[in-house]
Design a protein around this motif. Structure first.
Motif, PDB file in Angstrom:
ATOM      1  N   UNK A  23       0.832  -1.210   0.000  1.00 45.83           N
ATOM      2  CA  UNK A  23       0.000   0.000   0.000  1.00 45.83           C
ATOM      3  C   UNK A  23       0.860   1.252   0.000  1.00 45.83           C
ATOM      4  N   UNK A  24       0.391   2.285  -0.695  1.00 45.09           N
ATOM      5  CA  UNK A  24       1.156   3.535  -0.760  1.00 45.09           C
ATOM      6  C   UNK A  24       0.244   4.658  -1.231  1.00 45.09           C
ATOM      7  N   UNK A  25       0.633   5.887  -0.917  1.00 42.49           N
ATOM      8  CA  UNK A  25      -0.104   7.049  -1.398  1.00 42.49           C
ATOM      9  C   UNK A  25       0.126   7.248  -2.896  1.00 42.49           C
ATOM     10  N   UNK A  26       1.379   7.075  -3.312  1.00 39.49           N
ATOM     11  CA  UNK A  26       1.734   7.170  -4.727  1.00 39.49           C
ATOM     12  C   UNK A  26       2.281   5.806  -5.150  1.00 39.49           C
ATOM     13  N   UNK A  27       1.453   5.049  -5.847  1.00 40.03           N
ATOM     14  CA  UNK A  27       1.828   3.688  -6.233  1.00 40.03           C
ATOM     15  C   UNK A  27       2.520   3.744  -7.585  1.00 40.03           C
ATOM     16  N   UNK A  28       3.856   3.818  -7.564  1.00 38.32           N
ATOM     17  CA  UNK A  28       4.641   4.046  -8.774  1.00 38.32           C
ATOM     18  C   UNK A  28       5.619   2.905  -9.024  1.00 38.32           C
ATOM     19  N   UNK A  29       5.200   1.681  -8.756  1.00 40.24           N
ATOM     20  CA  UNK A  29       6.130   0.560  -8.855  1.00 40.24           C
ATOM     21  C   UNK A  29       5.772  -0.455  -9.931  1.00 40.24           C
ATOM     22  N   UNK A 308      14.938   3.928  -1.529  1.00 38.93           N
ATOM     23  CA  UNK A 308      13.654   3.229  -1.661  1.00 38.93           C
ATOM     24  C   UNK A 308      12.913   3.229  -0.330  1.00 38.93           C
ATOM     25  N   UNK A 309      13.615   2.921   0.738  1.00 41.49           N
ATOM     26  CA  UNK A 309      12.981   2.886   2.057  1.00 41.49           C
ATOM     27  C   UNK A 309      12.457   4.264   2.453  1.00 41.49           C
ATOM     28  N   UNK A 310      13.242   5.299   2.199  1.00 40.19           N
ATOM     29  CA  UNK A 310      12.821   6.664   2.537  1.00 40.19           C
ATOM     30  C   UNK A 310      11.573   7.048   1.740  1.00 40.19           C
ATOM     31  N   UNK A 311      11.587   6.752   0.449  1.00 44.88           N
ATOM     32  CA  UNK A 311      10.431   7.063  -0.386  1.00 44.88           C
ATOM     33  C   UNK A 311       9.184   6.353   0.137  1.00 44.88           C
ATOM     34  N   UNK A 313       8.566   5.164   3.148  1.00 44.35           N
ATOM     35  CA  UNK A 313       8.170   5.717   4.446  1.00 44.35           C
ATOM     36  C   UNK A 313       7.366   7.005   4.283  1.00 44.35           C
ATOM     37  N   UNK A 314       7.563   7.687   3.169  1.00 38.09           N
ATOM     38  CA  UNK A 314       6.853   8.944   2.922  1.00 38.09           C
ATOM     39  C   UNK A 314       5.752   8.776   1.867  1.00 38.09           C
ATOM     40  N   UNK A 315       5.286   7.545   1.692  1.00 36.22           N
ATOM     41  CA  UNK A 315       4.099   7.305   0.878  1.00 36.22           C
ATOM     42  C   UNK A 315       4.319   7.043  -0.588  1.00 36.22           C
ATOM     43  N   UNK A 316       5.567   6.891  -1.024  1.00 35.63           N
ATOM     44  CA  UNK A 316       5.865   6.693  -2.443  1.00 35.63           C
ATOM     45  C   UNK A 316       6.480   5.308  -2.645  1.00 35.63           C
ATOM     46  N   UNK A 317       5.809   4.473  -3.412  1.00 34.79           N
ATOM     47  CA  UNK A 317       6.320   3.135  -3.705  1.00 34.79           C
ATOM     48  C   UNK A 317       6.860   3.099  -5.121  1.00 34.79           C
TER      49      UNK A 317
END
Length: 366
Positions: A23-29, A308-311, A313-317
């Motif tokens: 799950x993420x706010x910005x699912x960019x994966x 990747x982990x920082x992104x 943690x801030x809602x960006x996958x």
């Protein structure tokens, strides 16, 4: 008996494909289209599904949709085959042209499922690695097929995960140099505005793979198709699963393909956003983006795993390739909505700035 015998030996050590669906706010994966099917098309889909008899098996070959695709590509129905996503058709390729004593030519780094399918079918894999800039080593590929033992090749255009399309001149040379079946995976061709479809007329050994998952926003429906000469389609028919494309998916696909022009503004927006995100990455210190003809950008940076982990943690996958062979320190970001792209760029730059601050503190302490 409270035990089970071992599975097929080719499964030993094989790691299942894992898209890291988190799950993420910005699912960019996952290289999905950030825009869902619009309300008007959804209404048409609902009407079409209402007419589907659920108690009856679907048309085994999805012939109505098959005809629509054939007409759009200037082909006969016999040159088109639908599948349960491109994934089924990729596995059918390995079943029909691979197997013990057969050889697949792979061009890594590329979509990992190709080599996995070869392994599952006991097909020998020969790798011709891409150059450092991820372009195809064209001369090496042509030299390898000239040895005469390659049974099938997959050239991804644009290539996933690196981004650039293959040169059509190279594809033409490859087709002319071998009788191996050459699949050109065009899953993302709508974003590159380029196809090798014109080469079908002169090359019996060409098969083109496409999908509804990306440009047409149907990743959740599972629809893919191939374009090929009738003799090649006949071989795929021998190995495909019966009724693999269910009646509901067929109905959805028919509506979407008939209304495909409605998706064009969204495709144009993704291409425009790709340019904007590319420029933002180019101007972010310590980040090296690679050219892309698709709906994502691969980039390399120090501490990519930590980024990747920082992104996240801030809602960006985004997709983490930082430990993948030939892709070390790389991440891949799908082009999302403008708002999602802004969040991605802002968060990545925050990470880069904080890393620089931490390095400055360490250097002062030294």
């Amino acid at each position: 008996m409270n035990k089970v015998r071992k599975p097929a030996p080719q499964l030993e050590g094989l790691i299942p494909y894992d898209p890291k669906y988190l799950p993420a706010e910005a699912f960019l994966s996952a290289n999905e289209n950030p825009n869902d099917v619009d309300a008007e098309v959804r209404t048409l889909i609902a009407r079409a599904i209402a007419k589907v008899p659920f108690n009856r098996y679907p048309d085994p070959l999805a012939n109505t949709l098959r005809d629509l695709i054939a007409e759009a590509n200037g082909l006969d129905r016999s040159c088109v085959l639908l599948g349960n996503g491109g994934d089924e058709l990729l596995f059918d390729l390995a079943l029909a042209w691979g197997g013990p004593g057969r050889t697949f030519l792979n061009l890594p780094p590329t979509f990992s499922v190709y080599a996995a399918n070869a392994r599952l079918t006991n097909t020998t894999v020969v790798d011709v690695a891409r150059r450092d800039d991820f372009s195809i080593d064209e001369e090496a590929v042509l030299a390898r097929v000239a040895e005469g033992d390659i049974d099938f090749v997959i050239v991804t255009s644009p290539n996933n995960p690196t981004g650039e399309r293959a040169r059509p001149e190279f594809i033409a040379k490859l087709l002319a140099a071998t009788d191996a079946l050459v699949m050109v995976d065009e899953a993302y061709f709508e974003f590159s505005r380029a196809t090798v479809r014109p080469l079908l007329a002169d090359h019996q050994n060409l098969v083109i793979l496409r999908t509804f998952s990306k440009a047409f926003s149907l990743a959740g429906v599972r629809l893919g198709y191939i374009l090929a000469n009738p003799g090649v389609i006949d071989e795929f028919l021998k190995v495909r699963q019966p009724y693999s494309v269910d009646a509901v998916s067929q109905a959805i696909g028919e509506v979407v393909f008939e209304n495909r022009a409605r998706f064009e503004p969204g495709i144009r927006q993704i291409i425009e956003e790709r340019g904007r995100v590319m420029e933002a990455l180019r101007t972010t210190g310590g980040v090296t983006p690679f050219p892309s003809d698709s709906n994502w950008i691969l980039f390399r940076m120090e501490d990519a795993g930590a980024a990747w982990e920082y992104l996240y943690e801030h809602g960006v996958l985004v997709r983490d390739f930082s430990s993948a062979p030939l892709l070390e320190n790389c991440l891949r970001a799908t082009i999302g909505t403008p708002e999602q792209n802004d969040l991605f760029i802002r968060t990545l730059r925050d990470f880069v700035a904080k890393r620089r601050e931490a390095q400055a503190v360490l250097s002062q302490g030294a």
